[in-house]
Enzyme design. Structure first.
Site, short mmCIF file in Angstrom:
data_model
loop_
_atom_site.label_atom_id
_atom_site.label_comp_id
_atom_site.label_asym_id
_atom_site.label_seq_id
_atom_site.Cartn_x
_atom_site.Cartn_y
_atom_site.Cartn_z
N HIS A 53 0.83 -1.21 0.00
CA HIS A 53 0.00 0.00 0.00
C HIS A 53 0.86 1.27 0.00
O HIS A 53 0.71 2.15 -0.85
CB HIS A 53 -0.91 -0.01 1.24
CG HIS A 53 -1.72 1.22 1.40
ND1 HIS A 53 -3.03 1.32 1.00
CD2 HIS A 53 -1.40 2.44 1.89
CE1 HIS A 53 -3.48 2.54 1.24
NE2 HIS A 53 -2.51 3.24 1.79
N GLU A 54 1.77 1.32 0.97
CA GLU A 54 2.61 2.52 1.07
C GLU A 54 3.49 2.67 -0.16
O GLU A 54 3.78 3.77 -0.61
CB GLU A 54 3.47 2.47 2.34
CG GLU A 54 2.68 2.42 3.64
CD GLU A 54 1.63 3.51 3.74
OE1 GLU A 54 1.80 4.58 3.13
OE2 GLU A 54 0.62 3.28 4.43
N HIS A 65 1.74 4.55 -2.79
CA HIS A 65 1.90 6.01 -2.67
C HIS A 65 3.25 6.44 -3.22
O HIS A 65 3.37 7.46 -3.91
CB HIS A 65 1.83 6.42 -1.19
CG HIS A 65 0.46 6.37 -0.59
ND1 HIS A 65 -0.63 6.97 -1.17
CD2 HIS A 65 0.02 5.84 0.59
CE1 HIS A 65 -1.70 6.79 -0.38
NE2 HIS A 65 -1.33 6.11 0.67
N HIS A 122 3.22 6.52 -6.88
CA HIS A 122 2.44 7.67 -7.33
C HIS A 122 3.35 8.91 -7.38
O HIS A 122 3.27 9.73 -8.28
CB HIS A 122 1.27 7.89 -6.36
CG HIS A 122 0.17 8.76 -6.89
ND1 HIS A 122 -0.88 9.16 -6.10
CD2 HIS A 122 -0.05 9.32 -8.10
CE1 HIS A 122 -1.71 9.91 -6.82
NE2 HIS A 122 -1.23 10.03 -8.03
ZN LIG Z 1 -2.50 5.33 2.20
#
Ligand SMILES: [Zn+2]
Length: 737
Positions: free
Chosen positions: A514-515, A518, A521
């Site tokens: 998940h991290e 980011h 991104h």
């Molecule tokens: Zn998050």
């Protein structure tokens, strides 16, 4: 903790942490250009005010400054920044895009750099000295922001460019930047009269102090409270790794030979899942859910009352019905009503599922002759028993295959497959770090061109905030030449025995991915203007790329190559993977309800308007009205709801995780509808329309360009194993331009 199936990131405690002022909400802080004289002589001796030196476009100067340098650097950089703003605002020439909007993008560099270091220290190195700086600087930074927004001459120039925007031959990215700057200034009070502006500034400063106080109270409760286990019998049911974690937690607090369950989620949840000592489970559960609610000096309820009052007043001042309306205006959802519509569509099926889950657990307890009714401190414990019975799946069977470092390699491999990125650790000492646990990796593209740096700070330590998050140290831009990205991923894995690989749970593996979503991104960003780069998107869209990336952990290619046994090197057996897949929707009632209860309370607190609110009563009555199952407590009760009360960013915004998860579930199915998780065509669309565009495109348009249509709710309901409705919210409406 053990396999949990697919859970939304909110439940992973993720916060995206942007030291950079948020482009969706605040104008950029401003900065002296090279050559501008510094105000005080001491500035030239302050290492934090210098340009970042070293390789890769410069790197943060860790090891070359003292903590005591942070505050004077912030003060000096703010002052220089205001001088720059004054220069733009006082320009003699008529306002143009270049001399106003682009000029603002060019300012703020030194303050950005200092704030990055300040953010790293407040979140990961937060000792007494840093806390003193934070208490002093939080209100000053808030006031600083107000001084820029309330600069009337600056706003007139922005407004002039905004009015003329269709005649200026601007690119779509420039158009959006003008719109965002103008809207952000208006939303923060640029159109108010002098008296109103003064009041607004006072409110913002008071709020900043209250946020810092809330944060520090919570951190103090988490760091200092614990239950000390004195004897072996108190450890009944605990796995070796939980025992070891508790043992080292005790040792680091001068209690060698004992075991400590400290008051953080990563310490409490495994205990509640595994311990067979029911009275200890209750004791530790009570400690955890009462953080900030103990009626002492660190009780957060009085601060909450004040925060809500001030937020309501500010919303009225700015011309909005409530704080929630103000917060949601520039999101993808646009209105509190649309956000509530989605939450309510999911709430009832989730509660219905909880009743089924409780019945399953009660049956297990009855069969075992436990003679109890399931209580909140029993939920994780009996859910685990049901999981083992129903899915024959045990954490201890899975964990040996989940080595932190192998999974990190797996993430790198996924980034290569999807986006053509390569990662290589920087080991030549050319990039300093703030703590010996931190490692730095260089990121290049398929042609070997430098893309950015990825810092990895995986382990828990005192003074580090709990949970996991991404931090953007420096955003990509190419306004005046390419500026390479620097991002970090941060987590709180408890270090195991020296020399042995750190084994993590399936949930932790998902958090890791998940991290990293980011981070990707940020790393894939391909924009011109820094305030539109990477993760600077509306907050109900920002969790979409990260939640989407979680899906790749369970792909066959990753599991076969990277989920390998820490002793034998054998890949995780197919039969075990099948069990994991079958268990994906397990416990989704619990996961969804504990999250949604928090999200609904957050929204309703901020829709309540100016009437004084007693947080304890509000929480109790609202949950009763919603039909909250008595076996579950909110994931974040109000006195510990850091997302909502330690800053504005996620206030009336905790719903964002569900919103983003709805989109990410829908996006994942785009891969499944094509040739699978590594479909090159879908991956390219994902890169071109989502991961690379930052905030240069309206999120609803960007998503439509990726998917060919608006997102629907069906994929989310399938993902969580809830009945799929014929139609639902989150579709067919267009967000702001
Ligand atoms: Zn998050």
């Amino acid at each position: 903790m053990i396999l949990r199936g697919r859970r939304p990131a909110a439940m992973l405690g993720c916060l995206i942490f942007t030291v950079m002022s948020c482009a969706t909400e605040q104008p950029k802080p401003e900065q002296p250009k090279a050559g501008e004289p510094m105000a005080a002589k001491a500035d030239s001796a302050n290492p934090l005010l210098a340009e970042w030196a070293g390789p890769y476009g410069g790197v943060p100067p860790f090891g070359r400054f003292k903590v005591s340098d942070i505050q004077p650097a912030l003060e000096s950089a703010m002052a220089a920044n205001l001088r720059e703003i004054d220069r733009i605002a006082g320009g003699a020439d008529p306002a143009t895009f270049e001399n106003t909007i682009a000029a603002m993008e060019r300012t703020g560099k030194a303050l950005d750099r200092v704030r990055t270091v300040y953010g790293i220290y407040t979140s990961t190195m937060n000792d007494a000295e840093v806390q003193a700086i934070e208490s002093e600087m939080s209100p000053k930074l808030a006031a600083f922001n107000d001084r820029i927004v309330q600069n009337g001459r600056l706003f007139s120039r922005i407004a002039a460019v905004y009015e003329a925007r269709d005649r200026l031959g601007l690119t779509p990215e420039q158009q959006r930047l003008v719109w965002l700057d103008y809207t952000n200034f208006v939303r923060q009070g640029a159109k108010l009269d002098a008296g109103q502006k003064q009041r607004l500034a006072a409110i913002n400063q008071q709020l900043a102090s209250l946020y810092a106080k809330f944060r520090q109270n919570l951190l103090a409760e988490e760091n200092s409270q614990m239950v000390v286990l004195e004897k072996e019998a108190d450890l009944a049911g605990l796995s070796d790794s939980v025992r070891e974690g508790a043992s080292s937690a005790a040792a680091s607090r001068g209690l060698s030979g004992k075991w400590a369950i400290v008051n953080t989620r990563s310490s409490v949840d495994p205990f509640l899942t595994q311990s067979t000592r029911r009275e200890l489970r209750e004791k530790i559960w009570r400690m955890f859910i009462m953080r900030g609610d103990n009626g002492d000096a660190r009780d957060n309820k009085a601060a909450i009352v004040e925060i809500l009052k001030l937020r309501a007043e500010r919303a009225t001042l700015l011309g909005y019905p409530t704080h929630a309306h103000w917060r949601l205006e520039n999101t993808m959802a646009k209105t509190p009503e649309r956000a509530e519509e989605l939450m309510e569509a999911v709430w009832k099926p989730a509660v219905a599922r909880v009743h089924e889950e409780v019945a399953d657990m009660q049956a297990v307890a009855d069969r075992e002759g436990a003679k109890i009714r399931i209580q909140p401190w029993d939920y994780r414990f009996y859910a685990e028993k049901v999981r083992k019975a129903k899915y024959d799946l045990d954490d201890s069977d899975v964990k040996p295959y989940l080595q932190l470092e192998k999974l990190r390699e797996g993430m790198f491999w996924v980034a290569g497959e999807l986006f053509g990125l390569r990662f290589q650790q920087v080991t030549d000492g050319s990039v300093p770090v703030y703590h010996p646990d931190v490692r730095v990796f260089r990121v290049t593209d398929g042609q070997g061109k430098h893309v950015g740096l990825w810092y990895f700070d995986p382990y828990a330590r005192q003074g580090k905030r709990s949970g996991a998050w991404m931090n953007a140290y420096r955003p990509q831009s190419r306004l005046d030449g390419e500026v390479p990205v620097i991002v970090s991923n941060n987590a709180n894995f408890v270090k195991g025995k020296p020399g042995e690989p750190l084994l993590i749970s399936w949930d932790d593996g998902r958090t890791l991915f998940h991290e990293f979503g980011h981070a990707l991104h940020g790393l894939n960003s391909n924009v011109t203007y820094p305030s539109l780069a990477g993760t600077a998107v509306p907050r109900d869209y920002v969790e979409f790329p990260s939640q989407l990336l979680e899906h790749w952990l369970s792909t066959r290619a990753v599991l076969d190559r990277f989920a390998v046994h820490f002793r034998t090197g054998e890949p995780i057996p197919a039969a075990l993977v099948q069990k994991i897949e079958r268990a994906q929707t397990f416990n989704q009632g619990f996961m969804t309800v504990e999250y949604l209860a928090s999200a609904l309370i957050d929204m309703k607190l901020h829709l309540a308007g100016a009437a004084p609110i007693d947080p304890a009563r509000f929480e109790k009555e609202t949950l009763a009205a919603l039909g909250m199952p008595k076996e579950i407590v909110m994931r974040h009760r109000t006195p510990q709801f850091g997302h909502v009360f330690s800053g504005d960013a996620y206030s009336a915004g905790y719903y964002s995780y569900l919103w983003s998860d709805t989109i990410s579930a829908d996006a994942w199915e785009a891969f499944l509808e094509a040739s699978g998780p590594y479909d090159k065509v879908v991956a390219k669309k994902l890169h071109d329309h989502v991961f690379s565009v930052g905030n240069t495109v309206d999120p609803a348009d960007a998503y439509r360009a990726f998917r060919g249509r608006d997102p629907g709710i069906a994929a989310l309901m399938r993902k969580r194993g809830f009945p799929v409705p014929a139609s639902g919210p989150v579709s067919d409406r267009k967000a702001a331009p």
